[in-house]
Every structure is written in structure tokens, then in C-alpha cells.
Scaffold this active site. Structure first.
Site, short mmCIF file in Angstrom:
data_model
loop_
_atom_site.label_atom_id
_atom_site.label_comp_id
_atom_site.label_asym_id
_atom_site.label_seq_id
_atom_site.Cartn_x
_atom_site.Cartn_y
_atom_site.Cartn_z
CG HIS A 90 0.21 7.09 5.24
ND1 HIS A 90 1.35 7.47 5.89
CD2 HIS A 90 0.34 5.76 5.01
CE1 HIS A 90 2.15 6.42 6.06
NE2 HIS A 90 1.55 5.36 5.53
CB CYS A 135 4.93 2.31 7.16
SG CYS A 135 4.48 3.80 6.27
CG LEU A 136 6.62 1.09 1.12
CD1 LEU A 136 5.92 1.36 -0.20
CD2 LEU A 136 7.89 0.28 0.90
CG HIS A 161 -0.88 1.47 7.20
ND1 HIS A 161 0.06 1.03 8.10
CD2 HIS A 161 -0.19 2.25 6.32
CE1 HIS A 161 1.25 1.53 7.78
NE2 HIS A 161 1.13 2.28 6.70
CD GLU A 162 -1.16 2.59 2.69
OE1 GLU A 162 -0.71 3.75 2.63
OE2 GLU A 162 -0.46 1.59 2.93
CD GLN A 171 3.21 5.85 2.54
OE1 GLN A 171 2.25 5.32 2.01
NE2 GLN A 171 4.20 5.14 3.06
N GLY A 185 0.83 -1.20 0.00
CA GLY A 185 0.00 0.00 0.00
C GLY A 185 0.86 1.25 0.00
#
Ligand code: QAP
Ligand code: CO
Length: 169
Positions: free
Chosen positions: A137, A91-92, A133-134, A51, A46
Site C-alpha cells: 500500500h 483488503c479493506l 500486503h500493507e 488507505q 491490517g
């Protein structure tokens, strides 16, 4: 197509609250394509526009084993949520760190696609975790905000140190 630069915690830009998408134009479609390319290359499951320093309510994801089920959610809303699930999240934007987070088990979601068409669907398991989660962000929130400030501080210090070492070459 192009790979996009991913912001890393504790970059304050990750705390920006995203604005709704209003123009479903060619520029948006290009951003979506580049976000998918960046997510698959990472590899990740994701990625939110926040991000990659684009502060609009847009996320891409693919939680399939085969990595052949791309989903793009624009202006997503959680209409209903119930139950609980706990799982390790990464997470990236927080590379190399994984922590257990509690999320709703089952959600009903409304979102638009790249052409602005609205749809409603239900999700549970990993798909539901990924959407929650996304969507965090887009509110400037990260999974490390759910763990103790002691642990968060340690992760922050390690990532700051790694960034400094990278910059020194
Ligand atoms: C969010 O996370 C997520 O630390 C997406 O070194 C996480 O794609 C949704 C990644 C868990 C549901 C469950 C993380 C790649 C990718 C790293 C990701 C790393 C390399 C994370
Ligand atoms: Co993330």
C-alpha cells in the site's frame, strides 16, 4: 479517538507513493490510535496509512486470533525474504473481494515504533503476508495488481457500480 474514512479501489489516491515518517510527535500517535480503532471496527487484520489518505510509511496490524496483539510498523523495510506461500487475500480498500496471491514465506523486517525506536524481527505465515500486503500500500500497490487484468477490471466495475448506487441513496 475517531474512525477514519477508508479509500476504496479504484480511487487514484490509493496509487500514491508514501513518504517516510520523520516526526514522531503527538499527531502521529493520534493517527496510529485512530488507525487501530478503524481497523478493529471494520474488522480487519491490517491497515496502511495510504488507505486512510495519509501518505506516510505507516501500517497497523493484528493477526492474532484473540485480537489482542496490536503491531504498528513505521518506515518498515524487508531486510531478507525467502520461500513462497500462497493464500487468499482481501483488503479493506477492496471490500467483498478475495483472490489468491503468492508472497514470500519468511521475511526479516526492520521497523520503527510510534516513539521512533527501531527493531528487527522475523515473520512467516499470515503475519508475513500481512506485512507484505500493507507495505505494498505504501508503494501505491494493491493485491488486485497481482491478478489478471480481466479479473481486476471486473472488480473495478463492480466497486464503481456499488459506489454509484450508494451515492444515489
Ligand atoms: C490485509 O486485510 C491482509 O473484503 C488485511 O468486506 C489480507 O484486513 C493480510 C476485510 C489477507 C493478510 C491476509 C476485507 C474486511 C478486511 C473485506 C483485511 C471486507 C471486510 C481485510
Ligand atoms: Co489492503
Amino acid at each position: 479517538m475517531a474512525l477514519l474514512n477508508i479509500l476504496h479501489f479504484p480511487d487514484p489516491k490509493l496509487r500514491t507513493v508514501a513518504k517516510p515518517v520523520t516526526e514522531f510527535d503527538c499527531e502521529l500517535k493520534q493517527l496510529v490510535a485512530n488507525m487501530f480503532e478503524t481497523m478493529y471496527e471494520a474488522p480487519g487484520i491490517g491497515l496502511a496509512a495510504t488507505q486512510v489518505d495519509r501518505h506516510i510509511r505507516l501500517l497497523v496490524m493484528d493477526v492474532s486470533e484473540e485480537r489482542n496483539t496490536p503491531q504498528c510498523l513505521i518506515n518498515p523495510e524487508i531486510l531478507e525474504s525467502d520461500g513462497e506461500q500462497e493464500s487468499d487475500e482481501g483488503c479493506l480498500s477492496v471490500p467483498g473481494f478475495y483472490e489468491n496471491v503468492k508472497r514470500a514465506g519468511h521475511i526479516r523486517v526492520k521497523a520503527q515504533d510510534e516513539s521512533g525506536k527501531s527493531r528487527e524481527f522475523e515473520a512467516d505465515g499470515l503475519e508475513a503476508v500481512c506485512i507484505q500486503h500493507e507495505m505494498d500500500h505504501s508503494q501505491g500497490k494493491l493485491f488486485v495488481d497481482y491478478i489478471s487484468s480481466l479479473k481486476r477490471g471486473r472488480i473495478r466495475a463492480k466497486l464503481v457500480k456499488m459506489k454509484r448506487n450508494n451515492e444515489l441513496g
